[in-house]
Design an enzyme around this catalytic site. Structure first.
Site, PDB file in Angstrom:
ATOM      1  N   CYS A  55      12.013  34.801   9.999  1.00 60.72           N
ATOM      2  CA  CYS A  55      12.818  34.010   9.637  1.00 60.72           C
ATOM      3  C   CYS A  55      13.014  33.761   8.106  1.00 60.72           C
ATOM      4  CB  CYS A  55      13.132  32.930  10.506  1.00 60.72           C
ATOM      5  SG  CYS A  55      11.669  31.557  10.231  1.00 60.72           S
ATOM      6  N   HIS A  88      14.155  26.414  -2.031  1.00 68.57           N
ATOM      7  CA  HIS A  88      15.258  25.749  -0.873  1.00 68.57           C
ATOM      8  C   HIS A  88      16.802  25.735  -1.769  1.00 68.57           C
ATOM      9  CE1 HIS A  88      11.640  24.811   1.280  1.00 68.57           C
ATOM     10  NE2 HIS A  88      12.574  25.089   2.179  1.00 68.57           N
TER      11      HIS A  88
HETATM   12  C1  PEP Z   1       9.706  29.918   5.364  1.00 72.84           C
HETATM   13  O1  PEP Z   1       8.872  29.345   4.682  1.00 72.84           O
HETATM   14  O2  PEP Z   1      10.012  31.400   5.288  1.00 72.84           O
HETATM   15  C2  PEP Z   1      10.825  29.236   6.027  1.00 72.84           C
HETATM   16  C3  PEP Z   1      11.542  30.067   7.019  1.00 72.84           C
HETATM   17  O3  PEP Z   1      11.104  28.160   6.136  1.00 72.84           O
HETATM   18  P1  PEP Z   1      11.588  27.284   4.672  1.00 72.84           P
HETATM   19  O4  PEP Z   1      12.092  28.188   3.953  1.00 72.84           O
HETATM   20  O5  PEP Z   1      12.621  26.042   5.216  1.00 72.84           O
HETATM   21  O6  PEP Z   1      10.437  26.613   4.089  1.00 72.84           O
END
Ligand code: PEP
Ligand code: MG
Length: 589
Positions: free
Chosen positions: A504, A191
């Site tokens: 995404c 993240h």
């Molecule tokens: C993912 O897991 O690809 C996603 C878009 O969510 P996050 O990165 O916030 O876990």
């Protein structure tokens, strides 16, 4: 001059003085102090020591006044520990002899005290030992706090260096003052990395022994495109760097000029290129006309930026702001996805051995339904003002979606009963990021309106590779043949049901991978603001037939490496089209 190779995490070039982030990383970093600065570093230590002693004296007086001298004794004892000349001598010598920062030297003393203690048997000696190191921890805190205050007092733009890339490091200071971030450790899909890309901050991780090789204010050139850094670049290197940055800026300008044009392939397939948002501040970083809406609003970061749960009213105002800012374009709001590496400081949960497999996302909100209801109320109220959709994270079963629908219906009925206006249609979609959801998608798709693939988590759960663990970083392959098969399967099942499917996760930000996904049948992609123009351009350069051919070839590949080679080839084609005129760029056709 020295070049260190690391891993590129967020693109871009930056040049500037380095600043080591000491606080908020959980680790006390150690680095080298320039020869002429060691005396000043000893003075920093002495000043912190004096301040710590002053704090202990004040605490002693307060406690003495409140509850008597016996309780206050501990503070006197701690002050005495800090007055011990041999301990001070050890720390000073460490700074002078090894030329390391004061924090590193104090930490070494604390480690030494702990080791000594561990060597002694018996529980009765444990207490005095912690008494010996606690006052030094206070010195450490004072040093860290002072650093933050000093930095806050200047306007300087810096390259941030840290032991590990965490969300805390990326938000350590005003984002416009961060030229780049460089770290020793950190996953490309963690993240922290997501935030760096979203903020448009060039970032390189995996730089071995980085902190030990840096000195305060040392000039560093960061190349977030290829993942290298240059320490103290010489004049030639700086000139070359500046020239490359100029060409890069020109390319960006050309792309931006055409970024209003929608992403339609030359043979007429339209793709929605949407934006991922984490913070209200993201809204100021791009032109909404360069996007087809918000494909993912990671609401947990809105919660993480606060010191307590945001109220319904506060959330309503934030969601409404996004809906208004997007000027009629769809806004997909993902419900709270806390847990794993996204903890809330004010929401203490018991420690977990495997947080990624634990209490995360929808699991938390289905358990703590009050939390869920407040958020859904805010979302539904905002729905009256635009095209708003809801996305559920970490879905693993039909029951979870059914339970969410039930809560959703209850909240809607309550709001309507209270006289609030709520949109007639609020599409509800699910994140596909856990393998179980892939294999029951034929059932899930009947009860949801759309799906969005979170490749960041899907990769970690499908390949059993922690997205944050640097030891297994090489195994974290979002383009693994198994991932491609899953991605293709999801697109097929969703399309067969006549619903929309998007990606995404971070892979979609690579323009060649975006083409691959379009070839598989994805009709929407959602990426950080920085990548919108690149994606629209790439799609306008590629027919659907070419994209499908790329997808077919990638699906036939036998290794991640082979897929990456195909992507590199596609990348070259997409970027060649822009390298033409004397400035190194030509307008896209
Ligand atoms: C993912 O897991 O690809 C996603 C878009 O969510 P996050 O990165 O916030 O876990
Ligand atoms: Mg995820």
């Amino acid at each position: 001059m020295a070049t260190i190779q690391g891993t590129a995490v967020a693109p871009g070039l930056a040049l500037g003085p380095v600043h080591m982030v000491r606080a908020h990383t959980g680790v006390v970093p150690i680095w080298t102090i320039a020869g002429g600065d060691v005396e000043a570093e000893v003075e920093r230590l002495e000043a912190a020591l004096t301040e710590a002693q002053g704090q202990l004296g004040r605490q002693r007086d307060l406690v003495q006044e409140a509850s008597g001298s016996q309780d206050a004794e501990i503070f006197s004892l701690h002050r005495m520990v800090l007055q011990d000349p041999s301990a001070l001598d050890t720390v000073q010598r460490k700074i002078l002899d090894e030329r390391i920062n004061a924090e590193g030297a104090v930490q070494a003393l604390i480690d030494q005290l702990h080791q000594k203690l561990a060597g002694l048997e018996g529980a009765n000696v444990r207490q005095p030992a912690s008494d010996m190191s606690d006052p030094w921890r206070l010195v450490l805190d004072v040093l860290l706090q002072r650093e933050r205050e000093e930095l806050g007092a200047t306007e300087e733009r810096v390259v941030l260096a840290a032991a590990e890339l965490t969300p805390q490091v990326v938000t350590f200071m005003e984002r416009t003052r961060i030229l780049a971030i460089i770290t020793e450790r950190g996953g490309r899909f963690s993240h922290g990395a997501v935030l760096a890309r979203s903020f448009g901050i060039p970032c390189v991780v995996g730089l071995q022994n980085l902190l030990a090789r840096l000195e305060r204010n040392m000039q560093v050139a960061v190349d977030g495109d290829v993942g290298t850094i240059e320490l103290r670049p010489d004049k030639d290197a700086v000139d070359q760097f500046i020239e490359r940055r100029r060409l890069r800026t020109l390319r960006r300008e050309v792309l931006d000029k055409h970024a209003m044009e929608p992403a339609v392939t030359p043979d007429g397939t339209r793709v929605s290129v949407m934006v991922n948002l984490e913070s209200m501040r993201d809204l100021d970083t791009f032109d909404v006309r360069h996007s087809d809406g918000t494909g993912l609003l990671r609401t947990e970061f809105l919660y993480m930026e606060r010191s307590q749960f945001p109220s319904e009213e506060e959330q309503f105002r934030m969601y409404r702001r996004v809906v208004d800012a997007m000027e009629g374009r769809p806004v997909i709001i993902r419900t709270l996805d806390i847990g794993g590496d996204k903890p809330l400081s004010y929401f203490q949960t018991p420690p977990e051995a495997n947080p990624a497999l634990g209490w995360r996302g929808l699991r938390v909100t289905l358990e703590w339904q009050d939390l869920f209801r407040v958020q859904l109320r805010a979302i539904m109220r905002a729905s009256a003002h635009g095209d708003l959709r809801v996305l559920l994270p970490m879905v693993t079963s039909l029951e979870e979606v059914e339970a969410s629908h039930e809560i959703f219906d209850g909240v809607r009925a309550q709001l309507v009963g209270q006289g609030y206006e709520v949109a007639d249609q609020i599409p509800v979609g699910i994140m596909i990021e856990v393998p179980s959801s892939v294999w029951i998608l034929d059932q899930l798709i009947e009860i949801v309106d759309f799906v969005s693939v979170g490749t960041n988590d899907l990769t970690q759960y499908l390949l059993a590779v922690d997205r944050d663990n640097p030891f297994v970083e090489k195994l974290y392959q979002p383009l693994h043949p198994a991932m491609l098969r899953v991605l293709s399967h999801v697109a097929k099942v969703t399309k067969a049901a006549g619903k929309s499917c998007s990606v995404c996760g971070e892979v979609a930000a690579d323009d060649a991978v975006a083409i691959l996904l379009v070839g598989m049948g994805y009709d929407a992609l959602s990426v950080a603001p920085n990548f919108l123009a690149d994606l629209r351009f790439a799609i306008r350069q590629t027919t659907l037939v070419e994209a499908q051919d790329l997808a077919q070839r990638a699906l036939a590949a036998r290794s991640s490496q082979d897929v990456r080679a195909l992507m590199a080839e596609a990348h070259k084609r997409l970027h060649r089209d822009l390298a033409g005129d004397e400035a190194g760029v030509s307008a896209p056709s």
